[in-house]
Motif scaffolding. Structure first.
Motif, PDB file in Angstrom:
ATOM      1  N   ALA A 105       0.830  -1.210   0.000  1.00 34.97           N
ATOM      2  CA  ALA A 105       0.000   0.000   0.000  1.00 34.97           C
ATOM      3  C   ALA A 105       0.866   1.263   0.000  1.00 34.97           C
ATOM      4  N   PHE A 106       1.927   1.264   0.802  1.00 34.84           N
ATOM      5  CA  PHE A 106       2.818   2.421   0.877  1.00 34.84           C
ATOM      6  C   PHE A 106       3.526   2.630  -0.462  1.00 34.84           C
ATOM      7  N   SER A 107       4.045   1.555  -1.015  1.00 31.99           N
ATOM      8  CA  SER A 107       4.750   1.632  -2.295  1.00 31.99           C
ATOM      9  C   SER A 107       3.822   2.129  -3.405  1.00 31.99           C
ATOM     10  N   GLN A 108       2.614   1.622  -3.438  1.00 36.93           N
ATOM     11  CA  GLN A 108       1.656   2.057  -4.452  1.00 36.93           C
ATOM     12  C   GLN A 108       1.308   3.527  -4.292  1.00 36.93           C
ATOM     13  N   ASP A 123      -0.806   8.234   5.933  1.00 39.99           N
ATOM     14  CA  ASP A 123      -1.563   7.142   6.560  1.00 39.99           C
ATOM     15  C   ASP A 123      -0.991   5.779   6.180  1.00 39.99           C
ATOM     16  N   LYS A 124      -0.576   5.636   4.937  1.00 37.60           N
ATOM     17  CA  LYS A 124       0.015   4.362   4.484  1.00 37.60           C
ATOM     18  C   LYS A 124       1.376   4.144   5.144  1.00 37.60           C
ATOM     19  N   GLU A 125       2.128   5.230   5.292  1.00 46.30           N
ATOM     20  CA  GLU A 125       3.425   5.130   5.967  1.00 46.30           C
ATOM     21  C   GLU A 125       3.237   4.714   7.425  1.00 46.30           C
ATOM     22  N   ALA A 126       2.281   5.322   8.093  1.00 47.00           N
ATOM     23  CA  ALA A 126       2.039   5.000   9.504  1.00 47.00           C
ATOM     24  C   ALA A 126       1.630   3.532   9.672  1.00 47.00           C
ATOM     25  N   ALA A 127       0.790   3.042   8.778  1.00 44.69           N
ATOM     26  CA  ALA A 127       0.367   1.637   8.856  1.00 44.69           C
ATOM     27  C   ALA A 127       1.538   0.694   8.585  1.00 44.69           C
ATOM     28  N   PHE A 128       2.368   1.044   7.611  1.00 48.29           N
ATOM     29  CA  PHE A 128       3.543   0.244   7.288  1.00 48.29           C
ATOM     30  C   PHE A 128       4.502   0.220   8.474  1.00 48.29           C
ATOM     31  N   ARG A 129       4.751   1.386   9.052  1.00 51.52           N
ATOM     32  CA  ARG A 129       5.638   1.480  10.224  1.00 51.52           C
ATOM     33  C   ARG A 129       5.112   0.618  11.374  1.00 51.52           C
ATOM     34  N   GLN A 172      13.408   0.999   6.591  1.00 52.96           N
ATOM     35  CA  GLN A 172      12.589   0.492   5.491  1.00 52.96           C
ATOM     36  C   GLN A 172      11.783   1.600   4.813  1.00 52.96           C
ATOM     37  N   VAL A 173      11.209   2.480   5.604  1.00 57.31           N
ATOM     38  CA  VAL A 173      10.450   3.603   5.040  1.00 57.31           C
ATOM     39  C   VAL A 173      11.386   4.496   4.227  1.00 57.31           C
ATOM     40  N   SER A 174      12.550   4.782   4.772  1.00 58.92           N
ATOM     41  CA  SER A 174      13.523   5.629   4.076  1.00 58.92           C
ATOM     42  C   SER A 174      13.935   5.030   2.739  1.00 58.92           C
ATOM     43  N   GLU A 175      14.113   3.720   2.699  1.00 58.08           N
ATOM     44  CA  GLU A 175      14.489   3.066   1.446  1.00 58.08           C
ATOM     45  C   GLU A 175      13.441   3.316   0.363  1.00 58.08           C
ATOM     46  N   TYR A 176      12.169   3.180   0.712  1.00 58.58           N
ATOM     47  CA  TYR A 176      11.106   3.388  -0.273  1.00 58.58           C
ATOM     48  C   TYR A 176      11.021   4.848  -0.700  1.00 58.58           C
TER      49      TYR A 176
END
Length: 107
Positions: free
Chosen positions: A26-29, A58-64, A88-92
């Motif tokens: 979801a975050f990547s999309q 919101d997608k970042e928060a869920a991924f985190r 991981q978030v930084s990589e994306y």
């Protein structure tokens, strides 16, 4: 009825959804979906990065949250899990930012 029982047993035995995988997707999309509209608006790199933060928060928060929960369930400390989530978030974000920069650069 005999068909329904094995089907119900298969569904009950199905593995639970992978929250990290779903969050990652979801975050990547969301990040990817910001490229074309930003190019159309001719946003600067800084404005593009701001758009990512705003549109995908919101997608970042869920991924985190999924990463931290998974890491902690595997025995990581809160600090280590947060660090892993940050990485991981930084990589994306870095990947999509580099991709946007490439589009901005004249060929």
């Amino acid at each position: 009825m005999l068909v329904a029982v094995p089907l119900a047993m298969m569904l009950a035995a199905a593995p639970a959804a992978d929250p990290v995988g779903a969050g990652r997707k979801a975050f990547s999309q969301c990040l990817s979906a910001q490229i074309q509209p930003s190019l159309d608006k001719k946003l600067t790199l800084g404005d593009f990065q701001s758009t990512l933060k705003q549109k995908c928060a919101d997608k970042e928060a869920a991924f985190r949250a999924a990463i931290v929960a998974d890491d902690k369930s595997s025995g990581m400390s809160e600090k280590e899990a947060q660090s892993d989530a940050n990485d991981q978030v930084s990589e994306y974000v870095d990947k999509i930012t580099t991709e946007y920069e490439d589009y901005l650069s004249p060929a």
